[in-house]
Design a protein around this motif. Structure first.
Motif, PDB file in Angstrom:
ATOM      1  N   GLU A 849     -74.027 -24.853 -49.501  1.00 30.66           N
ATOM      2  CA  GLU A 849     -74.005 -25.937 -50.478  1.00 30.66           C
ATOM      3  C   GLU A 849     -74.253 -25.397 -51.882  1.00 30.66           C
ATOM      4  N   CYS A 850     -75.243 -24.519 -52.012  1.00 29.49           N
ATOM      5  CA  CYS A 850     -75.536 -23.938 -53.330  1.00 29.49           C
ATOM      6  C   CYS A 850     -74.353 -23.132 -53.856  1.00 29.49           C
ATOM      7  N   GLU A 851     -73.737 -22.338 -53.002  1.00 36.70           N
ATOM      8  CA  GLU A 851     -72.604 -21.519 -53.443  1.00 36.70           C
ATOM      9  C   GLU A 851     -71.420 -22.393 -53.870  1.00 36.70           C
ATOM     10  N   CYS A 852     -71.187 -23.476 -53.129  1.00 35.40           N
ATOM     11  CA  CYS A 852     -70.097 -24.383 -53.501  1.00 35.40           C
ATOM     12  C   CYS A 852     -70.385 -25.056 -54.845  1.00 35.40           C
ATOM     13  N   LEU A 853     -71.605 -25.489 -55.057  1.00 33.82           N
ATOM     14  CA  LEU A 853     -71.978 -26.113 -56.330  1.00 33.82           C
ATOM     15  C   LEU A 853     -71.838 -25.122 -57.482  1.00 33.82           C
ATOM     16  N   LEU A 854     -72.197 -23.872 -57.247  1.00 29.47           N
ATOM     17  CA  LEU A 854     -72.061 -22.847 -58.286  1.00 29.47           C
ATOM     18  C   LEU A 854     -70.600 -22.672 -58.684  1.00 29.47           C
ATOM     19  N   LEU A 855     -69.713 -22.514 -57.693  1.00 33.95           N
ATOM     20  CA  LEU A 855     -68.304 -22.290 -58.014  1.00 33.95           C
ATOM     21  C   LEU A 855     -67.703 -23.508 -58.708  1.00 33.95           C
ATOM     22  N   LEU A 870     -72.766 -30.356 -65.932  1.00 35.35           N
ATOM     23  CA  LEU A 870     -74.157 -30.821 -65.902  1.00 35.35           C
ATOM     24  C   LEU A 870     -74.474 -31.576 -64.610  1.00 35.35           C
ATOM     25  N   ALA A 871     -73.495 -32.318 -64.085  1.00 33.56           N
ATOM     26  CA  ALA A 871     -73.721 -33.033 -62.824  1.00 33.56           C
ATOM     27  C   ALA A 871     -73.912 -32.038 -61.671  1.00 33.56           C
ATOM     28  N   HIS A 872     -73.076 -31.001 -61.639  1.00 29.85           N
ATOM     29  CA  HIS A 872     -73.221 -29.974 -60.597  1.00 29.85           C
ATOM     30  C   HIS A 872     -74.541 -29.223 -60.762  1.00 29.85           C
ATOM     31  N   VAL A 873     -74.916 -28.969 -62.002  1.00 29.12           N
ATOM     32  CA  VAL A 873     -76.156 -28.250 -62.269  1.00 29.12           C
ATOM     33  C   VAL A 873     -77.349 -29.054 -61.769  1.00 29.12           C
ATOM     34  N   ALA A 874     -77.344 -30.363 -62.007  1.00 31.20           N
ATOM     35  CA  ALA A 874     -78.451 -31.202 -61.550  1.00 31.20           C
ATOM     36  C   ALA A 874     -78.589 -31.144 -60.028  1.00 31.20           C
ATOM     37  N   ALA A 875     -77.454 -31.221 -59.332  1.00 25.73           N
ATOM     38  CA  ALA A 875     -77.492 -31.151 -57.869  1.00 25.73           C
ATOM     39  C   ALA A 875     -77.956 -29.780 -57.402  1.00 25.73           C
ATOM     40  N   LEU A 876     -77.468 -28.733 -58.089  1.00 25.00           N
ATOM     41  CA  LEU A 876     -77.854 -27.375 -57.707  1.00 25.00           C
ATOM     42  C   LEU A 876     -79.348 -27.154 -57.925  1.00 25.00           C
ATOM     43  N   ARG A 877     -79.854 -27.623 -59.036  1.00 33.62           N
ATOM     44  CA  ARG A 877     -81.274 -27.446 -59.335  1.00 33.62           C
ATOM     45  C   ARG A 877     -82.138 -28.171 -58.305  1.00 33.62           C
ATOM     46  N   ASP A 878     -81.681 -29.340 -57.911  1.00 32.79           N
ATOM     47  CA  ASP A 878     -82.423 -30.125 -56.927  1.00 32.79           C
ATOM     48  C   ASP A 878     -82.545 -29.363 -55.613  1.00 32.79           C
ATOM     49  N   VAL A 879     -81.416 -28.850 -55.127  1.00 30.84           N
ATOM     50  CA  VAL A 879     -81.436 -28.114 -53.859  1.00 30.84           C
ATOM     51  C   VAL A 879     -82.227 -26.821 -54.016  1.00 30.84           C
ATOM     52  N   ALA A 880     -81.996 -26.098 -55.124  1.00 28.31           N
ATOM     53  CA  ALA A 880     -82.653 -24.808 -55.329  1.00 28.31           C
ATOM     54  C   ALA A 880     -84.163 -24.950 -55.383  1.00 28.31           C
TER      55      ALA A 880
END
Length: 1023
Positions: A849-855, A870-880
């Motif tokens: 999930e993190c790798e997909c959000l990064l790409l 920014l939307a992807h970053v928010a989701a990535l930060r949440d999971v991370a």
């Protein structure tokens, strides 16, 4: 001359609960079970032990094992090093116990055995038998430490065999003296109630004494035990003895026993159920004493939501912690509030969120009509029943549920008993909730045994963090004074002399109530421990209730009727009747979610009534029953692993560790997943290759997917070879996949690429679908590694042919997105990665999930879509954040700054720079190179040449460390363009010369190729 102080005698008892006696007086042992286990291990082995071995035994986990060992040694030295004698001898590498004249029970009985029992005097045999106060290291099973548990069980079995040999020798020496042999015979039966030979011996002895009535009772007792425990009838030999007994003349009632027969104690009367007119664990009275603590409870409820969010009640077992928390719930209800309660259990240290799940289960069956949709959905089922896509959403769901249930004024109290047995995930959730709900009328109340907190590092960290943040109010309970204890005992047992109870109990409420019950039941012997008093009370129960308690005690936690019916095989109406009687005796108590023991010490007492063989039999049946029943989300897997381990069923324990570990991953309980993986690997070691290899692969996968730092490549290589030898092609391919993940994370692109090729080769012998899945995974790996793009493309085409282009396989969608990105088709790449992200979330694959959000974020950055970034970053930060993965969190911070730069803000460079140290510390060189290349491009556009040069040089260095060819090319192109800006065409040509085709065997991405082409055009135009 000053006379020297007399030497103090030291005695160490390990047969039974561990004890240390100084001059014949019991000394206070450290409360930590691991500390006492260390004492037992060092004393019993009697030889020098490597520190690494001791850490593996008792502290083999994600925490700092050497620190735990040092702490325990510091607690043991003042206890054992007396009169100048250094008994705990330790250096940097080794630790040993040196007796220096100390008397050790297990050494004494072993010495007698070695010298030969046949030559030992009867008095020596009787003295040795008397040293067996219970099983070796009773109460220190430590199933959470598999290596120690296995050693302890082996020692118990060896010492039990010695106990049997001593009793048998004494019985043989008592030939012709049946009265003398009767006690040892009964002791043999207590050691193994299911064995037939001691029962036959008892019948013979009672027959020889002329006591036919007692002999028939002994037969009936054994027959009932066989039917209840094994479902079998007595043997032919037993039936023959019974028939012979029935022909004996019955002794007249009240007749004197035959000369030489022992005086038989009268039958103990069954305790009558106490009057149930008070609150508490069968106390029979209202709340007594603790006036100061009650005032504190009232103040906390009055200011709920305005101050400290957690009440922590500390104290020794039986001191009244749970009773005080129950009073808190009653006070909350009197204010119009509500109390929910859950409890942690020692057997559940790897059951994530266990206490919270119990507290919330069924707590909100009917959401209010005007409740928000999110709350209504949460109320319909526990947030834990269907894990959220990341831990942040899970925590938020629990917080929303509690905040919505609290109301505006009436407080909600969440009671969490036995914090010392919290798992790490539960500790983190409580810390999160205490902060998140600080302004809400929600009060968390927890209890803990202070001395046992030291064995649980996550619980220690929680308490310290709450203290630092001013979120906790701590209360340490002491004993009741004379007036308070008089009121407590007088309300429940008015005819009992409370002064004697106070003298024996030292003000401990549970001890006092057990002592009062014993006196009320006719016993006058209060000398001994609280455990002995509890055992005597349980012994006065009927057989049916006593047998049922054994099963309930072995379960190790609260239970409902369905679970108890499943493991015992008894009918529900019969169970309900027995449970009601046990509740009336104040041994069990009903809860919203089922039943629980009135106190954990009562549970321990019920469990210890069983012999070791019976305990293993019960645990085996529980494990089989739980594993055979429905368990769709794996919630019972950790219980199965626990019981299978105690039963010695290594295969079932290892399989359950896999299931429980996978559930932990879904619930973001990484530490628990790693702990289960370690346990499972030990269980699997004893299995045949056909069973062991598949289990070991999945257990190591738990390590890999929980991002464990352990050295795993060597065991994976060995497993690949064993899988190949067994003809398990798909399993061998999975091993190579796991190796490629580890190698990719370590930045070894070449090794990861070779593992991907090996993965495909192994999968050739699997079925078409399995082969297609492995091809898709290998294609994704090759494209992600930026190596041999042609090979990756061929793998992708073959996978699409086998699976279908629109297959719902995560690796296929991911590989398609990567390939489209490399070719420069950003729209298709984004479509494919959106689908891959959806699949990763559906399958709860967090790393993917993190790798997909990064790409997706990089794609949208290249497409100039800052809002989507920014939307992807928010989701990535949440999971991370919930994963505890620093590199993804730092990448999210860098991407946020780059999205701001996209809008033309130069201030964002400072935020970007602030994200780089975390990426560097995490060793995320690939992410460093990608981020700094993007920042260099933004700096070039804003003519910030020096900043661009710094970013490009650092990007080049990071990319070269992991051989990221596209980022190497991009960095070189940026540096060449800067050289042209400085009118240094030869330096620019030198940089471009490094981009010769033979340096990049797999070809460059469209993005990197455009960067090179742009510089080459500039060079041609200007020079």
């Amino acid at each position: 001359m000053t006379p020297s102080a007399p030497a103090r005698s030291l005695e160490i008892r390990l047969l039974g609960e561990p004890e240390v006696l100084l001059d014949g007086v019991p000394a206070a042992l450290p409360a930590s079970k691991k500390c006492r286990a260390l004492l037992g291990y060092l004393v019993r082995t009697g030889r020098s032990q490597r520190r690494e071995r001791l850490c593996e035994l008792l502290w083999d986990g994600p925490d700092d094992p050497r620190a735990g060992l040092r702490w325990s040694l510091a607690k043991l030295r003042p206890l054992l090093d007396l009169g100048g004698a250094i008994r705990v001898a330790a250096d940097r590498e080794h630790v040993a116990f040196e007796s220096h004249g100390a008397l050790v029970d297990v050494v004494a009985v072993s010495a007698l055995s070695q010298s030969g029992l046949a030559a030992a005097p009867i008095a020596a045999l009787e003295e040795a038998i008397a040293r067996f106060r219970g099983p070796f290291l009773e109460g220190l099973d430590l199933s959470s430490c598999p290596a120690f548990h296995a050693w302890c069980v082996a020692e118990r079995e060896a010492l039990q065999a010695l106990h049997v040999a001593l009793l048998s020798e004494l019985i043989e020496r008592s030939s012709g003296q049946p009265a003398r042999a009767l006690g040892p015979a009964r002791a043999l039966i207590a050691l193994d109630p299911l064995a037939e030979s001691p029962r036959l011996l008892l019948l013979d002895l009672l027959t020889a004494l002329g006591d036919g009535r007692r002999a028939l009772e002994a037969y009936d007792d054994y027959a009932r035990t066989l039917r209840r425990e094994l479902g079998v009838e007595p043997s032919f030999e037993l039936e023959r003895r019974r028939m012979a007994l029935s022909r004996l003349p019955a002794a007249p009632t009240g007749a004197a026993p035959r000369r030489g027969a022992p005086e038989l104690a009268p039958e103990p009367r069954v305790a009558q159920p106490p009057a149930r007119h008070g609150a508490g664990a069968g106390s029979g009275c209202g709340f007594v004493g603790r006036e100061r603590e009650r005032e504190l409870l009232g103040r906390l409820l009055d200011v709920a939501g305005q101050g400290a969010a957690v009440l922590l009640v500390l104290g020794e077992p039986g001191i009244g912690k749970t009773r005080l928390l129950e009073e808190l719930g009653r006070l909350a209800a009197a204010r119009g509030g509500r109390a929910l309660s859950g409890r942690a259990f020692e057997a559940e240290l790897v059951r994530p969120y266990g206490a919270f799940i119990d507290a919330l289960r069924g707590a909100f069956p009917e959401p209010e009509r005007d409740a928000a949709p999110e709350l209504a959905a949460a109320a319909a089922r526990s947030p834990f029943s269907s894990p959220a896509s990341d831990r942040g959403r899970l925590y938020d769901a629990v917080a929303s549920l509690l905040a919505g249930a609290a109301g505006e004024r009436a407080p909600l109290v969440l009671v969490l008993d036995d914090l010392q047995w919290f798992d790490e995930a539960s500790a983190e959730l409580l810390h999160y909730l205490a902060r998140a709900l600080r302004g809400s009328p929600v009060l968390f109340a927890a209890s803990a045994r202070k001395g046992e907190l030291v064995d649980n590092l996550p619980a220690q960290r929680l308490v310290r963090a709450l203290g630092r943040e001013g979120l906790v109010t701590s209360v340490e309970l002491g004993p009741l004074d004379q007036a308070q204890l008089k009121a407590l005992v007088g309300a429940a047992h008015p005819n009992v002399p409370w002064q004697r109870v106070f003298a024996e109990s030292a003000g401990n409420p549970l001890f006092a109530l057990e002592a009062a019950r014993a006196l009320d039941a006719g016993s006058q012997d209060l000398v001994g421990s609280l455990a002995r008093l509890i055992a005597e009370r349980l012994g006065r129960l009927e057989d049916a209730e006593r047998g049922l308690l054994s099963w309930a005690g072995a379960l190790g936690r609260s239970f409902d009727v369905d679970v108890l019916a499943r493991v015992t095989g008894l009918a529900v109406p019969q169970l309900l009747a027995s449970l009601e009687r046990l509740e009336g005796h104040a041994i069990l108590r009903s809860r919203e979610t089922g039943y629980d023991f009135a106190h954990d010490l009562v549970r321990q007492g019920a469990y210890r009534q069983m012999s070791s063989p019976r305990q293993r039999l019960v645990h085996a049946q529980i494990a089989r029953a739980l594993s055979a029943g429905p368990d769709p989300d794996g919630a019972l897997a950790s219980d199965v692993a626990h019981h299978a381990a105690l039963a010695g069923d290594s295969a079932l324990a290892a399989r359950a560790c896999v299931s429980a570990g996978q559930r932990c991953l879904r619930l973001f309980a990484w530490r628990e997943a790693r702990e289960l993986a370690q346990r499972g690997r030990r269980f699997a070691e004893s299995l045949s290759d056909a069973e062991r290899v598949p289990l070991q692969v999945e257990l190591i996968a738990l390590h890999v997917l929980s991002d464990a730092p352990a050295e795993l490549d060597t065991p994976l290589r060995e497993l690949a070879a064993r899988a190949r030898a067994l003809g398990l092609a798909a399993l061998e391919a999975r091993v190579f996949y796991l190796r490629s993940v580890l190698q990719f994370r370590a930045g070894d692109s070449q090794a990861a690429f070779q593992s991907s090729l090996s993965r495909v080769e192994a999968a050739r012998h699997a079925g078409p679908r399995e082969h297609g899945i492995e091809l898709a995974g290998a294609a994704r790996c090759c494209l992600l590694l930026e190596r041999n793009r042609d090979v990756g493309e061929q793998f992708l085409l073959r996978a699409e042919a086998l699976l279908g282009e629109q297959s719902e396989e995560l690796d296929l969608a991911w590989a398609q997105g990567l390939f489209a990105h490399i070719r420069g088709d950003l729209e298709r790449a984004a479509d494919c990665m959106d689908r891959a992200l959806l699949l990763a979330r559906r399958q709860q694959e967090r790393w993917e999930e993190c790798e997909c959000l990064l790409l997706l974020a990089w794609l949208d950055l290249d497409r100039g879509r800052d809002e989507r970034v920014l939307a992807h970053v928010a989701a990535l930060r949440d999971v991370a954040d919930k994963l505890g993965e620093s590199s993804y969190g730092a990448a999210a911070q860098a991407l946020r700054a780059l999205a701001t730069l996209l809008r033309g803000s130069q201030d964002a460079f400072h935020a970007f720079d602030a994200s780089l140290p975390a990426l560097h510390d995490a060793g995320a060189n690939r992410l460093l190179s990608i981020a700094q290349n993007r920042a260099a491009e933004f700096a070039l556009r804003q003519d910030a040449d020096e900043r661009a040069r710094s970013y490009a040089e650092h990007a080049l260095s990071a990319a070269q460390r992991v051989d990221a060819i596209n980022e190497i090319a991009t960095a070189l192109a940026t540096l060449a363009e800067l050289a042209l800006r400085e009118r240094e065409p030869e330096r620019a040509r030198g940089l471009l010369a490094k981009l010769s085709p033979h340096a990049f065997s797999g070809g460059l991405s469209a993005r990197a190729a455009r960067a090179i082409e742009h510089v080459q055009n500039l060079l041609r135009l200007a020079y």
